[in-house]
Design an enzyme around this catalytic site. Structure first.
Site, PDB file in Angstrom:
ATOM      1  N   SER A  92      -2.215  20.194   8.003  1.00 26.61           N
ATOM      2  CA  SER A  92      -1.151  20.666   7.097  1.00 26.61           C
ATOM      3  C   SER A  92       0.235  20.392   7.690  1.00 26.61           C
ATOM      4  CB  SER A  92      -1.324  22.145   6.742  1.00 26.61           C
ATOM      5  OG  SER A  92      -1.139  22.944   7.884  1.00 26.61           O
ATOM      6  N   LYS A 166      -7.445  17.583  21.976  1.00 28.82           N
ATOM      7  CA  LYS A 166      -7.739  16.959  23.279  1.00 28.82           C
ATOM      8  C   LYS A 166      -6.506  17.026  24.176  1.00 28.82           C
ATOM      9  CE  LYS A 166     -11.831  15.030  22.674  1.00 28.82           C
ATOM     10  NZ  LYS A 166     -12.912  15.331  23.583  1.00 28.82           N
ATOM     11  N   LEU A 167      -6.763  17.091  25.461  1.00 26.70           N
ATOM     12  CA  LEU A 167      -5.637  17.051  26.407  1.00 26.70           C
ATOM     13  C   LEU A 167      -5.053  15.632  26.388  1.00 26.70           C
ATOM     14  CD1 LEU A 167      -4.092  18.686  28.593  1.00 26.70           C
ATOM     15  CD2 LEU A 167      -5.648  17.698  30.280  1.00 26.70           C
ATOM     16  N   HIS A 184       2.551  24.892  18.765  1.00 28.64           N
ATOM     17  CA  HIS A 184       1.548  25.879  19.155  1.00 28.64           C
ATOM     18  C   HIS A 184       1.795  27.148  18.335  1.00 28.64           C
ATOM     19  CE1 HIS A 184      -1.339  27.808  21.819  1.00 28.64           C
ATOM     20  NE2 HIS A 184      -0.529  28.872  21.798  1.00 28.64           N
ATOM     21  N   GLU A 254       5.505  27.252  10.732  1.00 32.13           N
ATOM     22  CA  GLU A 254       5.291  26.005  11.490  1.00 32.13           C
ATOM     23  C   GLU A 254       5.790  24.806  10.692  1.00 32.13           C
ATOM     24  OE1 GLU A 254       1.433  25.220  13.174  1.00 32.13           O
ATOM     25  OE2 GLU A 254       1.043  27.343  13.503  1.00 32.13           O
TER      26      GLU A 254
HETATM   27  C1  GRF Z   1      -1.505  24.787  13.929  1.00 38.95           C
HETATM   28  O1  GRF Z   1      -1.623  26.173  13.918  1.00 38.95           O
HETATM   29  C2  GRF Z   1      -0.805  24.347  15.191  1.00 38.95           C
HETATM   30  O2  GRF Z   1       0.089  25.284  15.679  1.00 38.95           O
HETATM   31  C3  GRF Z   1      -1.943  24.164  16.162  1.00 38.95           C
HETATM   32  O3  GRF Z   1      -2.999  23.687  15.404  1.00 38.95           O
HETATM   33  C4  GRF Z   1      -2.851  24.094  14.058  1.00 38.95           C
HETATM   34  C5  GRF Z   1      -2.928  22.865  13.217  1.00 38.95           C
HETATM   35  O4  GRF Z   1      -2.963  23.175  11.852  1.00 38.95           O
HETATM   36  N1  GRF Z   1      -1.576  23.310  17.250  1.00 38.95           N
HETATM   37  P1  GRF Z   1      -2.875  22.014  10.770  1.00 38.95           P
HETATM   38  O5  GRF Z   1      -4.027  21.069  11.061  1.00 38.95           O
HETATM   39  O6  GRF Z   1      -1.571  21.348  10.919  1.00 38.95           O
HETATM   40  O7  GRF Z   1      -3.044  22.723   9.462  1.00 38.95           O
END
Ligand code: GRF
Length: 290
Positions: A92, A166-167, A184, A254
């Protein structure tokens, strides 16, 4: 039509009653060349001509404006940054970023999508939108230099991690210094690091009793979630939140935050404080940093 309404022609004195119901027959008597009719007709025609001229001018100047805007967008796009997005899931955030590149909020293009899960939602969306998809790692033996070579081939300026589990290989971090961002879903440095991903993060936040959470965007270094923090947004944790409720509230922020930050990145509005902390310069007020 407008001209005909405005004409209000007088019937000429020698007008003959029309013998048919045909339109021409009805209108002809009104167009007999009496002096009075001729004057009204001439002034009506010049009114029509001037209206047409004005509307033609308006149309032309609108077209010129349109062309100017699209040329400017084209120029901006040519100077725009080339973005690689890395996803493992629904994507998303990737979709929000991609939409922002299309509507001009972000002066850049998503030129490649990298995923470790070829059938994830993000990869499907990329294929539907003609964005090349690169699988990494492709095999157990896949080397990071393979990925670096691929990204160089796409002339990638910035790498945006959006739910990539993945790292990131050290070699990639070294090849793209200060050019890789991650998002994050907690206020780092709390609730970050290995094992803190997806619902686990939100469960831990609720269990801790923290009253606030929210996304963090940070530059990527060799560890999980430890790179320099660039931006954060705060959302409340409600009294009876479930991890799913909290996740949805954070995710909404986000999408906005990632778009704002990547817009700044693509406009070279990130500056580095002497102590190594990155700041975002405001677009509206260039004296202001956050
Ligand atoms: C989000 O919550 C992001 O913070 C984390 O992984 C999730 C990814 O969500 N790193 P999406 O695939 O972008 O919906």
């Amino acid at each position: 039509m407008m001209g005909a309404q405005n004409l209000q022609l007088q019937p000429s004195t020698n007008a003959l009653a029309p013998s048919t119901k045909n339109f021409e027959g009805l209108i002809t008597p009104f167009l007999q060349p009496t002096k009075f009719n001729r004057l009204r007709l001439t002034s009506a025609i010049s009114r029509i001509r001037s209206t047409r001229r004005q509307s033609l001018c308006a149309v032309i100047s609108q077209k010129v404006d349109d062309v100017r805007v699209s040329l400017r967008r084209h120029d901006e796009k040519l100077n725009g940054k080339r973005l690689a997005v890395f996803v493992s899931g629904g994507g998303s955030n990737f979709k929000a970023l991609h939409a922002a590149t299309l509507n001009g909020l972000i002066l850049g293009d998503v030129v490649v999508l990298v995923t470790n899960k070829e059938d994830c939602g993000g990869a499907t969306y990329a294929k539907e939108n003609d964005i090349p998809v690169v699988l990494f790692p492709r095999t157990k033996e896949s080397s990071p230099s393979e990925l670096v070579t691929t990204l160089r081939k796409f002339n990638v300026d910035f790498i945006l991690l959006a739910g990539f589990l993945k790292l990131i290989p050290v070699e990639l971090v070294q090849q793209f210094p200060k050019r890789i961002l991650n998002i994050h879903p907690s206020l780092l440095p709390a609730f970050g690091g290995k094992g803190y991903f997806g619902m686990k993060v939100h469960k831990a936040v609720i269990a801790s009793g923290a009253r606030y959470s929210g996304p963090t965007i940070h530059f990527v270094d060799e560890e999980y979630d430890t790179g320099r923090i660039l931006a954060q947004r705060v959302v409340p944790v409600c009294a009876f939140d479930t991890p799913e409720n909290l996740a949805a509230r954070v995710l909404q922020e986000e999408h906005q935050l990632y778009v704002e930050v990547v817009a700044a990145l693509c406009e070279d509005r990130i500056i580095w404080r002497d102590d190594g902390v990155p700041l975002i310069q405001s677009k509206e007020d260039p004296q202001h940093y956050s």
